[in-house]
Design a protein around this motif. Structure first.
Motif, PDB file in Angstrom:
ATOM      1  N   ALA A  46       0.950  -1.441   0.188  1.00 36.62           N
ATOM      2  CA  ALA A  46       0.016   0.434  -0.219  1.00 36.62           C
ATOM      3  C   ALA A  46       0.961   1.301  -0.340  1.00 36.62           C
ATOM      4  N   VAL A  47       0.009   2.512   0.066  1.00 31.72           N
ATOM      5  CA  VAL A  47       1.297   3.870   0.342  1.00 31.72           C
ATOM      6  C   VAL A  47       1.380   3.780   1.367  1.00 31.72           C
ATOM      7  N   SER A  48       2.631   4.406   1.897  1.00 30.32           N
ATOM      8  CA  SER A  48       4.032   4.172   3.270  1.00 30.32           C
ATOM      9  C   SER A  48       2.872   5.371   3.567  1.00 30.32           C
ATOM     10  N   THR A  49       2.768   5.287   4.864  1.00 29.49           N
ATOM     11  CA  THR A  49       2.250   5.871   5.814  1.00 29.49           C
ATOM     12  C   THR A  49       3.356   6.790   6.058  1.00 29.49           C
ATOM     13  N   VAL A  89       5.723  -4.008  11.360  1.00 24.90           N
ATOM     14  CA  VAL A  89       4.806  -3.459  10.244  1.00 24.90           C
ATOM     15  C   VAL A  89       4.276  -2.153  10.282  1.00 24.90           C
ATOM     16  N   LYS A  90       4.905  -1.718  11.286  1.00 25.72           N
ATOM     17  CA  LYS A  90       3.878   0.208  12.107  1.00 25.72           C
ATOM     18  C   LYS A  90       4.766   0.820  11.652  1.00 25.72           C
ATOM     19  N   LEU A  91       6.531  -0.038  11.409  1.00 19.86           N
ATOM     20  CA  LEU A  91       7.871   1.095  10.925  1.00 19.86           C
ATOM     21  C   LEU A  91       8.199   0.374   9.637  1.00 19.86           C
ATOM     22  N   GLU A  92       7.321  -0.911   8.788  1.00 23.03           N
ATOM     23  CA  GLU A  92       7.741  -1.117   7.564  1.00 23.03           C
ATOM     24  C   GLU A  92       6.444  -0.379   6.676  1.00 23.03           C
ATOM     25  N   CYS A  93       5.577  -0.041   7.184  1.00 24.38           N
ATOM     26  CA  CYS A  93       4.155   0.587   6.269  1.00 24.38           C
ATOM     27  C   CYS A  93       4.565   2.789   6.353  1.00 24.38           C
ATOM     28  N   ALA A  98       9.440   3.638  -1.140  1.00 26.78           N
ATOM     29  CA  ALA A  98      10.287   3.775  -1.722  1.00 26.78           C
ATOM     30  C   ALA A  98      11.769   3.027  -2.071  1.00 26.78           C
ATOM     31  N   ALA A  99      12.237   3.268  -3.536  1.00 27.20           N
ATOM     32  CA  ALA A  99      13.420   2.613  -3.356  1.00 27.20           C
ATOM     33  C   ALA A  99      13.978   2.142  -2.614  1.00 27.20           C
ATOM     34  N   LEU A 246      16.157 -14.370  -2.114  1.00 29.94           N
ATOM     35  CA  LEU A 246      15.688 -13.965  -2.147  1.00 29.94           C
ATOM     36  C   LEU A 246      15.595 -12.682  -0.673  1.00 29.94           C
ATOM     37  N   TYR A 247      15.917 -11.216  -0.168  1.00 32.35           N
ATOM     38  CA  TYR A 247      16.127 -10.928   0.783  1.00 32.35           C
ATOM     39  C   TYR A 247      15.034  -9.617   0.631  1.00 32.35           C
ATOM     40  N   PHE A 248      14.511  -9.161   1.509  1.00 33.52           N
ATOM     41  CA  PHE A 248      13.314  -8.076   1.563  1.00 33.52           C
ATOM     42  C   PHE A 248      13.723  -6.902   2.143  1.00 33.52           C
ATOM     43  N   LEU A 249      13.998  -6.097   2.253  1.00 28.10           N
ATOM     44  CA  LEU A 249      14.236  -5.189   2.397  1.00 28.10           C
ATOM     45  C   LEU A 249      13.521  -4.185   3.216  1.00 28.10           C
ATOM     46  N   SER A 250      12.295  -3.601   3.939  1.00 31.46           N
ATOM     47  CA  SER A 250      11.960  -3.718   4.422  1.00 31.46           C
ATOM     48  C   SER A 250      11.389  -2.353   4.966  1.00 31.46           C
ATOM     49  N   TYR A 251      12.837  -2.538   5.838  1.00 33.77           N
ATOM     50  CA  TYR A 251      12.912  -0.792   6.070  1.00 33.77           C
ATOM     51  C   TYR A 251      14.806  -0.390   6.275  1.00 33.77           C
ATOM     52  N   LEU A 252      14.491   1.216   6.314  1.00 32.94           N
ATOM     53  CA  LEU A 252      15.923   1.283   5.975  1.00 32.94           C
ATOM     54  C   LEU A 252      15.855   2.866   6.268  1.00 32.94           C
ATOM     55  N   ASP A 253      17.115   3.938   7.370  1.00 27.85           N
ATOM     56  CA  ASP A 253      17.443   4.999   7.620  1.00 27.85           C
ATOM     57  C   ASP A 253      18.970   4.532   8.190  1.00 27.85           C
TER      58      ASP A 253
END
Length: 278
Positions: A46-49, A89-93, A98-99, A246-253
């Protein structure tokens, strides 16, 4: 994670123990992890929160507090795993649109929590067997100034306390090339497994070269050989396909990395660490 040392270990290291532990782990966590994974997939599509930077930092702190006493996930209860999944999940949203930014990804990351049995079996072995210790676990990405991939090294510090220095007596290093295949997915192509950075403890050093006696050329050579010892095993050969995943990078800062190994391989929570010299 599609984590490189996880894939490598499944090809021989701790195999029999891993099978027993994995069955127990699945019975313990399967129900709790199945539904949150579906929830996360819906959110990430979905759209990023949008939340305030203050709330984002509070959520990250909540996550670190939630995993703090779980011994990197090894002693986490099903209820704790479910609570951690909700925060994930909250952070991932907040970061789903973004790429992946390879400039941010570049660097060293320390493992704080995982639900992956390939990693938990190491922690379980360390708990069960007094002669084996697992220290810090890192993931080091080398992708600065790259646009579609790079190199990732999975680093496990380990020790045999009676022989090596505690926690960091030796290093298991699994190297993979990775390629960005979508906004958030990378494909890992594992290259080799290495063992090195051996640090024997003071008692063994004294046995090889006693401090009260003149150190002979042979004893010094033995110490130097141990300290510089390295061995590498290639995971690629013409006769068989290289291991990959395959590895899904779900959150990055700037200071936190979250990932999911696709195919039910588990979740990973990393925080930024000081650069490693390998």
């Amino acid at each position: 994670m599609a984590m490189a040392f996880g894939k490598c270990l499944s090809h021989g290291l701790f195999d029999s123990h891993k099978r027993v532990f994995s069955l127990a782990l699945r019975k313990k966590t399967h129900t709790n992890l199945l539904m949150p994974m579906k929830k996360s997939s819906q959110c990430l599509a979905a759209v990023s929160t949008t939340i305030s930077s203050e709330e984002l930092e509070r959520t990250k702190l909540d996550l670190l507090r939630a995993v703090q006493d779980t011994q990197r996930g090894f002693v986490a209860t099903p209820d704790e795993r479910a609570s951690i999944e909700e925060i994930l999940v909250k952070l991932e949203c907040c970061d789903s649109g973004a790429a992946i930014d390879l400039q941010k990804l570049d660097g060293t990351w320390r493992l704080q929590y995982t639900s992956a049995s390939d990693v938990l079996v190491l922690l379980d072995s360390s708990e069960r067997f007094s002669f084996f210790q697992v220290g810090q676990i890192f993931q080091k990405f080398e992708c600065r100034d790259q646009v579609d991939g790079g190199i990732v090294q999975n680093v496990v510090r380990w020790s045999i306390p009676s022989i090596l220095e505690e926690n960091e007596g030796a290093t298991l290093l699994v190297t993979a090339k990775f390629k960005v295949v979508s906004k958030r997915n990378i494909y890992l192509q594992f290259e080799e497994v290495g063992l090195g950075h051996v640090k024997i403890n003071e008692n063994l050093q004294a046995l090889i070269a006693p401090a009260i006696l003149p150190r002979t050329f042979l004893s010094l050579q033995i110490l130097q050989f141990i300290r510089s010892f390295k061995t590498q095993i290639s995971l690629r050969s013409p006769a068989r396909r290289s291991v990959g995943g395959l590895y899904f990078l779900s959150y990055l800062d700037r200071d936190m990395l979250l990932g999911r190994a696709l195919g039910g391989g588990g979740v990973f929570v990393f925080t930024r660490a000081q650069p490693l010299s390998l």
